[in-house]
Structure formats: structure tokens, C-alpha cells
Design an enzyme around this catalytic site. Structure first.
Site, PDB file in Angstrom:
ATOM      1  N   ARG A   3      13.281   0.711  30.765  1.00 16.66           N
ATOM      2  CA  ARG A   3      13.211   2.044  30.139  1.00 16.66           C
ATOM      3  C   ARG A   3      12.509   2.003  28.792  1.00 16.66           C
ATOM      4  O   ARG A   3      11.817   2.933  28.405  1.00 16.66           O
ATOM      5  CB  ARG A   3      14.632   2.603  29.956  1.00 16.66           C
ATOM      6  CG  ARG A   3      15.356   2.880  31.257  1.00 16.66           C
ATOM      7  CD  ARG A   3      14.715   4.008  32.037  1.00 16.66           C
ATOM      8  NE  ARG A   3      15.342   4.187  33.350  1.00 16.66           N
ATOM      9  CZ  ARG A   3      14.803   4.896  34.319  1.00 16.66           C
ATOM     10  NH1 ARG A   3      13.637   5.495  34.161  1.00 16.66           N
ATOM     11  NH2 ARG A   3      15.420   5.005  35.473  1.00 16.66           N
TER      12      ARG A   3
ATOM     13  N   ARG B 120       3.164  -3.741  43.271  1.00 10.86           N
ATOM     14  CA  ARG B 120       3.516  -4.241  41.937  1.00 10.86           C
ATOM     15  C   ARG B 120       4.723  -5.173  42.019  1.00 10.86           C
ATOM     16  O   ARG B 120       4.732  -6.256  41.425  1.00 10.86           O
ATOM     17  CB  ARG B 120       3.801  -3.056  41.012  1.00 10.86           C
ATOM     18  CG  ARG B 120       4.270  -3.456  39.620  1.00 10.86           C
ATOM     19  CD  ARG B 120       4.431  -2.261  38.697  1.00 10.86           C
ATOM     20  NE  ARG B 120       5.335  -1.233  39.217  1.00 10.86           N
ATOM     21  CZ  ARG B 120       5.663  -0.131  38.567  1.00 10.86           C
ATOM     22  NH1 ARG B 120       5.130   0.122  37.379  1.00 10.86           N
ATOM     23  NH2 ARG B 120       6.501   0.748  39.093  1.00 10.86           N
TER      24      ARG B 120
ATOM     25  N   TYR C 155       2.478   6.489  45.505  1.00 12.36           N
ATOM     26  CA  TYR C 155       3.223   5.895  44.392  1.00 12.36           C
ATOM     27  C   TYR C 155       4.164   4.799  44.899  1.00 12.36           C
ATOM     28  O   TYR C 155       4.332   3.763  44.261  1.00 12.36           O
ATOM     29  CB  TYR C 155       4.003   6.974  43.623  1.00 12.36           C
ATOM     30  CG  TYR C 155       4.951   6.376  42.613  1.00 12.36           C
ATOM     31  CD1 TYR C 155       4.474   5.657  41.520  1.00 12.36           C
ATOM     32  CD2 TYR C 155       6.337   6.489  42.757  1.00 12.36           C
ATOM     33  CE1 TYR C 155       5.345   5.083  40.597  1.00 12.36           C
ATOM     34  CE2 TYR C 155       7.206   5.919  41.850  1.00 12.36           C
ATOM     35  CZ  TYR C 155       6.703   5.217  40.769  1.00 12.36           C
ATOM     36  OH  TYR C 155       7.562   4.642  39.872  1.00 12.36           O
TER      37      TYR C 155
ATOM     38  N   TYR D 210      16.781   1.534  41.567  1.00  9.10           N
ATOM     39  CA  TYR D 210      16.738   2.769  42.352  1.00  9.10           C
ATOM     40  C   TYR D 210      17.048   2.457  43.819  1.00  9.10           C
ATOM     41  O   TYR D 210      16.537   1.482  44.376  1.00  9.10           O
ATOM     42  CB  TYR D 210      15.351   3.417  42.283  1.00  9.10           C
ATOM     43  CG  TYR D 210      15.029   4.201  41.023  1.00  9.10           C
ATOM     44  CD1 TYR D 210      16.000   4.541  40.090  1.00  9.10           C
ATOM     45  CD2 TYR D 210      13.717   4.633  40.791  1.00  9.10           C
ATOM     46  CE1 TYR D 210      15.673   5.272  38.953  1.00  9.10           C
ATOM     47  CE2 TYR D 210      13.381   5.356  39.656  1.00  9.10           C
ATOM     48  CZ  TYR D 210      14.359   5.677  38.734  1.00  9.10           C
ATOM     49  OH  TYR D 210      14.032   6.394  37.622  1.00  9.10           O
TER      50      TYR D 210
ATOM     51  N   GLU E  78       6.513  14.269  32.152  1.00 12.69           N
ATOM     52  CA  GLU E  78       6.959  12.919  31.801  1.00 12.69           C
ATOM     53  C   GLU E  78       6.514  12.667  30.363  1.00 12.69           C
ATOM     54  O   GLU E  78       5.420  13.047  29.972  1.00 12.69           O
ATOM     55  CB  GLU E  78       6.327  11.911  32.764  1.00 12.69           C
ATOM     56  CG  GLU E  78       6.797  10.487  32.547  1.00 12.69           C
ATOM     57  CD  GLU E  78       6.288   9.532  33.628  1.00 12.69           C
ATOM     58  OE1 GLU E  78       6.508   9.808  34.829  1.00 12.69           O
ATOM     59  OE2 GLU E  78       5.659   8.523  33.262  1.00 12.69           O
TER      60      GLU E  78
HETATM   61  C1  3EB Z   1      11.216   7.423  36.419  1.00 11.13           C
HETATM   62  O1  3EB Z   1      12.024   7.354  35.496  1.00 11.13           O
HETATM   63  C2  3EB Z   1      10.018   8.309  36.200  1.00 11.13           C
HETATM   64  O2  3EB Z   1       6.595   3.306  38.049  1.00 11.13           O
HETATM   65  O3  3EB Z   1       5.934   2.400  36.189  1.00 11.13           O
HETATM   66  C3  3EB Z   1       8.220   6.523  34.626  1.00 11.13           C
HETATM   67  C4  3EB Z   1       7.658   5.430  33.972  1.00 11.13           C
HETATM   68  C5  3EB Z   1       8.217   6.577  36.009  1.00 11.13           C
HETATM   69  C6  3EB Z   1       7.082   4.376  34.696  1.00 11.13           C
HETATM   70  C7  3EB Z   1       6.490   3.311  36.830  1.00 11.13           C
HETATM   71  C8  3EB Z   1       7.627   5.520  36.717  1.00 11.13           C
HETATM   72  C9  3EB Z   1       7.084   4.442  36.074  1.00 11.13           C
HETATM   73  O4  3EB Z   1      11.366   6.838  37.493  1.00 11.13           O
HETATM   74  C10 3EB Z   1       8.783   7.747  36.726  1.00 11.13           C
END
Ligand code: 3EB
Length: 339
Positions: free
Chosen positions: A204, A139, A132, A191, A311
């Protein structure tokens, strides 16, 4: 514009933008780019098909191995790439995204609004990096190469599954959407380093004006994360409650229906479960929240952090007379929350 097929009685497919089925394998129909299958299998008697509709008939075709359909201001596009033996997922992802983002720009739909990503062995380590995280690195490099800044990142989902190949499908627009942050979470693209060398490139949620003047809210995959930290590792029920809190916070913050008294749950929810056996318990919690007024699709999918069990993504739509205007300038307070 987006519905589960169970609530889409209209069989006429003149205005069909996408017809997405969920099953055991990723699949593309060479004869009809509107139709794709995603290899996250539905659990029990969950809905298993999603359709996107436009008021007008779309134009479809292939550009190399990218399938596309477009009509009005919207484009559906998809790409399924197999990973050659020994290939690096970073490079495979970067190439796929460079290809897709270049296609969007050339086709006149330069704004990716919503992207779904599915990949095998998402939690496995390869070449010293979790797959991942390798995906995120590829990406991010492609977004940088296409000069797409953070404030233009799409809403997204990234999920692991058994099906072979990296499957990417997306909705893009001629016009940009408005990103929405969640006050309970930091922006994913902020992050810190422990989650990988490059953070995930997504918003989000995103708001955009739909084809019939509706206001559409597309909510990214949402998990039991507060700030940037996983809450209740390995506890699916507690994680479900935390995820619902995140979704409620996001919907309240988006204020897509400020004149509607109930800031209710999104009309459509898609739930990815690492352990399909949890569906009954999870459904009890979700039904209590939605009071059975949302449609819920349950899929078997692997979450990108090993300590996440569930999720949930969402989609909602508000017709114009239910709502005030959407002016991006009015919504400066709704932009992604900066920590
Ligand atoms: C998160 O909040 C959960 O890498 O495109 C959720 C939605 C998550 C999209 C992405 C990852 C992605 O980090 C994981």
C-alpha cells in the site's frame, strides 16, 4: 527528491534522476534516458511534469531497451514494450518484469521501491481474462521467478490509457524500504480469487530514507476499496471521499512524522480519473482536505477495476529534524496488515 516541475525552480539538471512528462503518448528520448513521457494526459491546467533530484550527478545509459539513471543509493529505470499482435499480456508482462528485476539485481539496486505501470485496454477481456488480471499474473510470476517475497513488494500504480504499449518505470534502491499497510484494506497480494488468478504484487505504501537524509513516503495508487471490496461503484464523488479516508488512514498508520502535530495530507498527489469531466467536483473535495497545501496532478487514466472511477497516489517527504529515526525493527507494527 520528487517534485512537480511547477515547484522546481532550479533549472540546473546536474542532479536530475528523472524527468517525467505526461501527455498523449508514451515516449522515450534515445539521447537522454532521464527523460520519459507517459501517455496519461493531464486534465485541464494540471501540472504535467515531475522531476526527481539527487544531490550528485547521475550516470545514465541503456541496457538493451531498459533506460536507466543512477546516483548514490537510487536508480531510475524504465521499459516500454509494444505488444505484438495476438500476444498474451501475461507473457509480455512476465518477460518485461523478469528483464527489469534482473537488471536491478545486476546493477546493484536490487530493491524495487516504487513501480508505475501503464497499459492499453486495461478493462478489456482477452483470452478469457481481463487484461489487468493477465498483467497481474505475469507480474506475480516474475516476482516469484526473481524470488522476491511479498514483504519486499514495492509500492505501485497500475493504470490504463489510450497510449499504445506497456510502459513501466520505477525507482529502485540499494537498500530496502519499509512496507506500510492500510488497516482499512487487506494487502492487495492477499486479494481473494474473484479479482483474478494471481493477486496484485504491491504494498500500500513504502517508506525509505531519501538521498539527503529525508524520510520519503511513497503511496501506491489508492481507490475506493475497503477490505477487498469496491465501495460506491460508479459514484465518483462518494469514491473520492472513500479514497481520501483510505489515504488518511494510510498516512496516520505510516507515522512518518510522529513529532509533527499534523498528520497532514501528502505534499504530492496524483489523481487518475476515468472521466476527466469530474475534475472540478473532485478538486473541490481534495482541496478541502489538503487546504491547498498539496500539489495535485490530474491525469486521464482508466482504473483497473471497471467499477472504480478514481485512483489517487501520493508522495511525501519529512526532513530528519522534523522526525525521529526510522528503524525497520521499530516499525514492526507498521508492516502490512495481515488479515
Ligand atoms: C487496489 O487497491 C486499486 O496492480 O499495481 C492500485 C495500485 C491498484 C496499484 C497494481 C492496483 C495496483 O487494488 C488498484
Amino acid at each position: 527528491m520528487i517534485a512537480y516541475a511547477s515547484s522546481d525552480p532550479d533549472g540546473a539538471d546536474g542532479g536530475l534522476l528523472a524527468d517525467i512528462r505526461f501527455g498523449l503518448h508514451h515516449d522515450r528520448d534515445p539521447a537522454d534516458p532521464r527523460r520519459i513521457q507517459i501517455g496519461t494526459p493531464p486534465i485541464a491546467d494540471s501540472p504535467r511534469r515531475e522531476v526527481w533530484r539527487l544531490p550528485q550527478t547521475g550516470t545514465s545509459g541503456w541496457s538493451g531497451d531498459i533506460g536507466y539513471v543512477c546516483g548514490g543509493d537510487f536508480l531510475f529505470a524504465h521499459l516500454l514494450v509494444q505488444e505484438p499482435a495476438g500476444a498474451d499480456l501475461t507473457a509480455v508482462t512476465q518477460r518485461a518484469y523478469v528483464q527489469l528485476l534482473g537488471f536491478l539485481r545486476d546493477a546493484g539496486f536490487p530493491h524495487p521501491l516504487r513501480i508505475w505501470n501503464y497499459m492499453p485496454r486495461i478493462n478489456d477481456e482477452e483470452m478469457g481474462l481481463e487484461r489487468y488480471q493477465a498483467f497481474c499474473r505475469g507480474r506475480a510470476a516474475a516476482f516469484a521467478e526473481a524470488a522476491i517475497p511479498e514483504r519486499c513488494f514495492p509500492a505501485a500504480t497500475a493504470i490504463g490509457c489510450e497510449a499504445a504499449g506497456l510502459s513501466i518505470h520505477l525507482l529502485a534502491g540499494r537498500v530496502a524500504g519499509v512496507p506500510i499497510g492500510n488497516p482499512r484494506q487487506i494487502s492487495a497480494y492477499r486479494y481473494p480469487r474473484p479479482y483474478g488468478p494471481r493477486p496484485p504484487s504491491f504494498a500500500r505504501a513504502l517508506c525509505y530514507r531519501g538521498p539527503c537524509g529525508t524520510l520519503e513516503l511513497t503511496i501506491s495508487g489508492t481507490a475506493s476499496i475497503v477490505g477487498h471490496v469496491t465501495m460506491h461503484p460508479g459514484e465518483p464523488m462518494r469514491q473520492t471521499r472513500e479514497t481520501i479516508r483510505n489515504l488518511r488512514s494510510l498516512v496516520a498508520h505510516a507515522r512518518i512524522a510522529p513529532h509533527r502535530s499534523d498528520q497532514g495530507p501528502p505534499a504530492l498527489l496524483k489523481v487518475y480519473l476515468r472521466d476527466p469531466e469530474r475534475i472540478r467536483d473532485v478538486d473541490t473535495l481534495l482541496s478541502a482536505w489538503t487546504r491547498d497545501r498539496s500539489e495535485i496532478m490530474y491525469l486521464h487514466g482508466i482504473i483497473c477495476r471497471r467499477d472504480l472511477e478514481i485512483e489517487i497516489e501520493g508522495h511525501d517527504s519529512v526532513s530528519p529534524h522534523q522526525n525521529g529515526d526510522l528503524h525497520p525493527s521499530d516499525r514492526a507494527d507498521s508492516r502490512e496488515t495481515r488479515p
